[in-house]
Design an enzyme around this catalytic site. Structure first.
Site, PDB file in Angstrom:
ATOM      1  N   THR A 131       0.749  -1.350  -0.029  1.00  0.00           N
ATOM      2  CA  THR A 131       0.044   0.003   0.237  1.00  0.00           C
ATOM      3  C   THR A 131       0.824   1.279   0.051  1.00  0.00           C
ATOM      4  O   THR A 131       1.999   1.319   0.569  1.00  0.00           O
ATOM      5  CB  THR A 131      -0.954   0.156   1.310  1.00  0.00           C
ATOM      6  OG1 THR A 131      -1.488   1.166   1.225  1.00  0.00           O
ATOM      7  CG2 THR A 131      -0.008  -0.400   2.408  1.00  0.00           C
ATOM      8  N   ASP A 132       0.271   2.204  -0.363  1.00  0.00           N
ATOM      9  CA  ASP A 132       1.064   3.707  -0.478  1.00  0.00           C
ATOM     10  C   ASP A 132       1.177   4.052   0.960  1.00  0.00           C
ATOM     11  O   ASP A 132       2.011   4.975   1.428  1.00  0.00           O
ATOM     12  CB  ASP A 132       0.299   4.549  -1.268  1.00  0.00           C
ATOM     13  CG  ASP A 132      -1.033   5.023  -0.841  1.00  0.00           C
ATOM     14  OD1 ASP A 132      -1.798   4.299   0.063  1.00  0.00           O
ATOM     15  OD2 ASP A 132      -1.814   6.084  -1.419  1.00  0.00           O
ATOM     16  N   GLU A 133       0.451   3.694   2.094  1.00  0.00           N
ATOM     17  CA  GLU A 133       0.378   4.071   3.350  1.00  0.00           C
ATOM     18  C   GLU A 133       1.661   3.909   4.081  1.00  0.00           C
ATOM     19  O   GLU A 133       2.242   4.764   5.176  1.00  0.00           O
ATOM     20  CB  GLU A 133      -0.767   3.503   4.132  1.00  0.00           C
ATOM     21  CG  GLU A 133      -2.087   3.662   3.568  1.00  0.00           C
ATOM     22  CD  GLU A 133      -3.273   3.649   4.533  1.00  0.00           C
ATOM     23  OE1 GLU A 133      -2.968   3.496   5.889  1.00  0.00           O
ATOM     24  OE2 GLU A 133      -4.238   3.699   4.093  1.00  0.00           O
ATOM     25  N   TYR A 156      -1.763  -0.367  10.983  1.00  0.00           N
ATOM     26  CA  TYR A 156      -1.985  -1.159   9.710  1.00  0.00           C
ATOM     27  C   TYR A 156      -0.565  -0.951   9.080  1.00  0.00           C
ATOM     28  O   TYR A 156      -0.138  -1.684   8.352  1.00  0.00           O
ATOM     29  CB  TYR A 156      -3.081  -0.747   9.077  1.00  0.00           C
ATOM     30  CG  TYR A 156      -3.225  -0.762   7.500  1.00  0.00           C
ATOM     31  CD1 TYR A 156      -3.240  -2.348   7.237  1.00  0.00           C
ATOM     32  CD2 TYR A 156      -3.201   0.056   6.474  1.00  0.00           C
ATOM     33  CE1 TYR A 156      -3.391  -2.260   5.755  1.00  0.00           C
ATOM     34  CE2 TYR A 156      -3.260  -0.332   5.263  1.00  0.00           C
ATOM     35  CZ  TYR A 156      -3.268  -1.490   4.838  1.00  0.00           C
ATOM     36  OH  TYR A 156      -3.458  -1.776   3.645  1.00  0.00           O
ATOM     37  N   LYS A 160       2.071  -3.446   7.443  1.00  0.00           N
ATOM     38  CA  LYS A 160       2.529  -3.676   5.801  1.00  0.00           C
ATOM     39  C   LYS A 160       3.744  -3.189   5.553  1.00  0.00           C
ATOM     40  O   LYS A 160       4.684  -3.827   4.918  1.00  0.00           O
ATOM     41  CB  LYS A 160       1.684  -2.807   5.011  1.00  0.00           C
ATOM     42  CG  LYS A 160       0.184  -3.073   4.983  1.00  0.00           C
ATOM     43  CD  LYS A 160      -0.314  -4.461   4.615  1.00  0.00           C
ATOM     44  CE  LYS A 160       0.002  -4.556   2.896  1.00  0.00           C
ATOM     45  NZ  LYS A 160      -0.645  -5.878   2.318  1.00  0.00           N
TER      46      LYS A 160
HETATM   47  P1  NAD Z   1      -9.849  -7.118   2.310  1.00  0.00           P
HETATM   48  O1  NAD Z   1      -9.675  -6.952   3.766  1.00  0.00           O
HETATM   49  O2  NAD Z   1     -11.005  -6.724   1.542  1.00  0.00           O
HETATM   50  O3  NAD Z   1      -9.549  -8.640   2.006  1.00  0.00           O
HETATM   51  C1  NAD Z   1      -8.467  -9.139   2.685  1.00  0.00           C
HETATM   52  C2  NAD Z   1      -8.774 -10.583   2.410  1.00  0.00           C
HETATM   53  O4  NAD Z   1      -7.689 -11.342   3.051  1.00  0.00           O
HETATM   54  C3  NAD Z   1     -10.173 -11.275   2.860  1.00  0.00           C
HETATM   55  O5  NAD Z   1     -10.899 -12.081   1.952  1.00  0.00           O
HETATM   56  C4  NAD Z   1      -9.777 -12.202   4.250  1.00  0.00           C
HETATM   57  O6  NAD Z   1     -10.649 -13.225   4.596  1.00  0.00           O
HETATM   58  C5  NAD Z   1      -8.421 -12.718   3.907  1.00  0.00           C
HETATM   59  N1  NAD Z   1      -7.564 -12.687   5.093  1.00  0.00           N
HETATM   60  C6  NAD Z   1      -7.393 -12.147   5.972  1.00  0.00           C
HETATM   61  N2  NAD Z   1      -6.833 -12.525   7.050  1.00  0.00           N
HETATM   62  C7  NAD Z   1      -6.095 -13.840   6.398  1.00  0.00           C
HETATM   63  C8  NAD Z   1      -5.597 -14.907   7.068  1.00  0.00           C
HETATM   64  N3  NAD Z   1      -4.840 -14.831   7.896  1.00  0.00           N
HETATM   65  N4  NAD Z   1      -5.128 -16.026   6.096  1.00  0.00           N
HETATM   66  C9  NAD Z   1      -5.870 -16.075   4.796  1.00  0.00           C
HETATM   67  N5  NAD Z   1      -6.474 -14.989   4.404  1.00  0.00           N
HETATM   68  C10 NAD Z   1      -6.853 -13.813   5.208  1.00  0.00           C
HETATM   69  O7  NAD Z   1      -8.715  -6.170   1.742  1.00  0.00           O
HETATM   70  P2  NAD Z   1      -8.381  -5.670   0.259  1.00  0.00           P
HETATM   71  O8  NAD Z   1      -8.695  -4.319   0.585  1.00  0.00           O
HETATM   72  O9  NAD Z   1      -8.802  -6.321  -0.770  1.00  0.00           O
HETATM   73  O10 NAD Z   1      -6.854  -5.453   0.254  1.00  0.00           O
HETATM   74  C11 NAD Z   1      -6.033  -6.551  -0.115  1.00  0.00           C
HETATM   75  C12 NAD Z   1      -4.480  -6.288  -0.205  1.00  0.00           C
HETATM   76  O11 NAD Z   1      -4.340  -5.080  -0.739  1.00  0.00           O
HETATM   77  C13 NAD Z   1      -3.997  -6.016   1.250  1.00  0.00           C
HETATM   78  O12 NAD Z   1      -2.782  -6.542   1.301  1.00  0.00           O
HETATM   79  C14 NAD Z   1      -4.081  -4.456   1.411  1.00  0.00           C
HETATM   80  O13 NAD Z   1      -3.167  -3.926   2.315  1.00  0.00           O
HETATM   81  C15 NAD Z   1      -3.896  -3.993   0.056  1.00  0.00           C
HETATM   82  N6  NAD Z   1      -4.076  -2.677  -0.470  1.00  0.00           N
HETATM   83  C16 NAD Z   1      -5.463  -2.471  -0.364  1.00  0.00           C
HETATM   84  C17 NAD Z   1      -5.851  -0.958  -0.867  1.00  0.00           C
HETATM   85  C18 NAD Z   1      -7.178  -0.744  -0.869  1.00  0.00           C
HETATM   86  O14 NAD Z   1      -7.660   0.699  -1.146  1.00  0.00           O
HETATM   87  N7  NAD Z   1      -8.212  -1.513  -0.185  1.00  0.00           N
HETATM   88  C19 NAD Z   1      -4.791  -0.268  -1.617  1.00  0.00           C
HETATM   89  C20 NAD Z   1      -3.476  -0.713  -1.657  1.00  0.00           C
HETATM   90  C21 NAD Z   1      -3.158  -2.028  -1.151  1.00  0.00           C
HETATM   91  O1  DAU Z   2      -4.062   3.994   0.603  1.00  0.00           O
HETATM   92  C1  DAU Z   2      -4.400   2.758   0.480  1.00  0.00           C
HETATM   93  C2  DAU Z   2      -5.177   2.247   1.775  1.00  0.00           C
HETATM   94  O2  DAU Z   2      -6.432   2.620   1.454  1.00  0.00           O
HETATM   95  C3  DAU Z   2      -5.230   0.926   1.855  1.00  0.00           C
HETATM   96  O3  DAU Z   2      -4.043   0.294   2.091  1.00  0.00           O
HETATM   97  C4  DAU Z   2      -6.067   0.440   3.043  1.00  0.00           C
HETATM   98  O4  DAU Z   2      -6.309  -1.174   3.010  1.00  0.00           O
HETATM   99  C5  DAU Z   2      -7.698   0.819   2.782  1.00  0.00           C
HETATM  100  O5  DAU Z   2      -8.408   0.635   3.668  1.00  0.00           O
HETATM  101  C6  DAU Z   2      -7.284   2.416   2.441  1.00  0.00           C
HETATM  102  O6  DAU Z   2      -7.053   3.275   3.706  1.00  0.00           O
HETATM  103  P1  DAU Z   2      -7.874   4.582   4.135  1.00  0.00           P
HETATM  104  O7  DAU Z   2      -7.698   4.477   5.554  1.00  0.00           O
HETATM  105  O8  DAU Z   2      -7.354   5.555   3.345  1.00  0.00           O
HETATM  106  O9  DAU Z   2      -9.359   4.176   3.969  1.00  0.00           O
HETATM  107  P2  DAU Z   2     -10.651   4.353   4.319  1.00  0.00           P
HETATM  108  O10 DAU Z   2     -11.567   3.993   3.312  1.00  0.00           O
HETATM  109  O11 DAU Z   2     -10.552   3.724   5.780  1.00  0.00           O
HETATM  110  O12 DAU Z   2     -10.792   6.064   4.810  1.00  0.00           O
HETATM  111  C7  DAU Z   2     -10.403   6.972   3.456  1.00  0.00           C
HETATM  112  C8  DAU Z   2     -10.672   8.234   4.112  1.00  0.00           C
HETATM  113  O13 DAU Z   2     -11.851   8.524   4.492  1.00  0.00           O
HETATM  114  C9  DAU Z   2      -9.567   8.534   5.345  1.00  0.00           C
HETATM  115  O14 DAU Z   2      -8.971   9.802   5.356  1.00  0.00           O
HETATM  116  C10 DAU Z   2     -10.663   8.334   6.515  1.00  0.00           C
HETATM  117  C11 DAU Z   2     -11.859   8.902   6.120  1.00  0.00           C
HETATM  118  N1  DAU Z   2     -12.848   8.066   6.882  1.00  0.00           N
HETATM  119  C12 DAU Z   2     -13.024   6.751   6.753  1.00  0.00           C
HETATM  120  C13 DAU Z   2     -14.216   6.258   7.325  1.00  0.00           C
HETATM  121  C14 DAU Z   2     -14.215   4.721   7.302  1.00  0.00           C
HETATM  122  C15 DAU Z   2     -13.943   9.002   7.166  1.00  0.00           C
HETATM  123  O15 DAU Z   2     -13.853  10.224   7.236  1.00  0.00           O
HETATM  124  N2  DAU Z   2     -15.183   8.464   7.886  1.00  0.00           N
HETATM  125  C16 DAU Z   2     -15.313   7.304   7.961  1.00  0.00           C
HETATM  126  O16 DAU Z   2     -16.272   6.725   8.401  1.00  0.00           O
END
Ligand code: NAD
Ligand code: DAU
Length: 349
Positions: A131-133, A156, A160
């Site tokens: 992730t970019d975080e 988190y 990562k």
């Molecule tokens: P998500 O939470 O929707 O899905 C995670 C999946 O992993 C789920 O299906 C869960 O059941 C499985 N999982 C969790 N713990 C596990 C374990 N111990 N063993 C096996 N499976 C397990 O997450 P996502 O948003 O799809 O993110 C997927 C990947 O991409 C993550 O590594 C996250 O850090 C990365 N990522 C997410 C975003 C985003 O915006 N969502 C952005 C950049 C990177």
């Molecule tokens: O940047 C990549 C990341 O983006 C991924 O690595 C993470 O897995 C993914 O969850 C996401 O993280 P964020 O924290 O940016 O996403 P989230 O949707 O939780 O929040 C987006 C923005 O909105 C953040 O600034 C927090 C804000 N927010 C979020 C929630 C859930 C609110 O203001 N209210 C809310 O209820």
């Protein structure tokens, strides 16, 4: 026949990656390993579950003996590792769960890949999805580049970042063939409604408050999830070993602006008066240690691998809203049970 292990394939991004690989590469055998936590849902994969090149395995990446057996049994050629605990707010209330899955789980996979591939690394690849975080938080200007120093700010992102370091350490120490990508915020179908956009879509539909942390002036760089899956395909097949690729949408939005846009789109779709849903916006206590701004410089993947986002943001957001409105059953299902406890604790506790 290539045997590919995709972890976390029942989650939000994972199901789109699995679908793309199953449909695009009929000569690959795709194994989706997922523990089916609250975030994993096999309903996401209904349309491809009968495909002859698709196999689902329920299991936990933190279970060392199980992972080792799995690698021994299947002799995978490649791994695309997405399984993780992914929600920042949950990492603030339960950091250890993130250490276990994101760090220990990743190291377990690396150990098994190393052990079972050790005789021959030809054609093998461990692709870690990050992730970019991990780069921390930006001020008003600048972008995260692949060379930006790590500066994770939440449990988190610290977990990562740690997993990324382990992946690079295994490449350096054991010459494990690896590649890493760091992506910005994804949006699109099948995202669990704990994250900002699906949470707001769900609440707008149900006329419930839209919780905006702080002043709503934090900035995220949004990318349609299928464009992320396309980038993962490019990197898996054409990325250089040991390289890092940043993936982003060239698409920065303040939280309040994006939620207002969403309200306006949904007013139209639900036949509500202009401005009606915006009245649901409610400013709530800020997230602890809330990162101010993320913005990705995705020029490397564009120049080296020819990838760029395929969708304009408004088009992607409309598609996303349509998906949620047409999949109310999915939403009802995932928001029953444990989601209610989570919601209560996070927003009313
Ligand atoms: P998500 O939470 O929707 O899905 C995670 C999946 O992993 C789920 O299906 C869960 O059941 C499985 N999982 C969790 N713990 C596990 C374990 N111990 N063993 C096996 N499976 C397990 O997450 P996502 O948003 O799809 O993110 C997927 C990947 O991409 C993550 O590594 C996250 O850090 C990365 N990522 C997410 C975003 C985003 O915006 N969502 C952005 C950049 C990177
Ligand atoms: O940047 C990549 C990341 O983006 C991924 O690595 C993470 O897995 C993914 O969850 C996401 O993280 P964020 O924290 O940016 O996403 P989230 O949707 O939780 O929040 C987006 C923005 O909105 C953040 O600034 C927090 C804000 N927010 C979020 C929630 C859930 C609110 O203001 N209210 C809310 O209820």
């Amino acid at each position: 026949m290539r045997k590919l292990l995709i972890t976390g394939g029942a989650g939000f991004i994972g199901n789109h990656v699995v679908r793309l690989f199953v449909n695009q590469y009929p000569d690959y055998s795709i194994f989706n390993l997922d523990a089916l936590t609250y975030a994993g849902n096999l309903e996401n994969l209904k349309d491809i579950e009968q495909a002859s090149n698709y196999h689902f395995i329920k299991g936990d990446i933190t279970n060392e003996a199980f992972i080792d057996r799995l690698f021994g049994e299947h002799q995978f050629d490649g791994v695309i590792h997405l399984a993780a605990e992914s929600h920042v707010d949950r990492s603030i209330s339960d950091p250890l769960a993130f250490v276990k899955t994101n760090i220990l789980g990743t190291v377990n996979l690396l150990n098994s890949a190393r052990k079972h591939w050790s005789n021959n690394y030809d054609g093998k690849l461990f692709y870690h999805i990050s992730t970019d975080e991990v780069y921390g938080s930006l001020g008003d200007s600048g972008f995260f580049k692949e060379t930006t120093s790590y500066d994770p700010q939440s449990p988190y992102s610290a977990s990562k970042a740690s997993s990324d370091h382990f992946v690079r350490a295994y490449a350096n120490t054991y010459k494990l063939p690896v590649v890493i990508s760091n992506c910005s915020n994804n949006y699109g179908p099948n995202q669990f409604p704990e994250k900002l956009l699906p949470l707001c879509i769900h609440n707008i539909r149900n006329n419930k408050p839209l919780p905006i942390y702080g002043k709503g002036d934090n900035i995220r760089d949004w990318l349609y999830v299928i464009d992320h899956a396309r980038a993962i395909d490019k990197i898996f097949h054409h990325g250089k070993r040991e390289e890092t690729y940043n993936i982003g949408g060239f698409n920065e939005w303040k939280n309040l602006d994006i939620v207002e846009l969403l309200c306006d789109i949904m007013d139209k779709k639900l036949g509500r008066q202009v401005g009606q849903s915006r009245t649901l916006i409610t400013f709530v206590k800020d997230r602890a240690g809330h990162d101010k701004r993320y913005a990705i410089d995705a020029s490397k993947i564009k120049e080296e691998l020819g990838w760029e986002p395929s969708l304009q943001f408004e088009e992607g957001l409309e598609k996303t809203v349509d998906w949620y409105l047409n999949n109310q059953k999915w939403l009802d299902h995932v928001t029953s049970g444990d989601y209610q406890n989570y919601y209560q604790k996070q927003y009313q506790g």
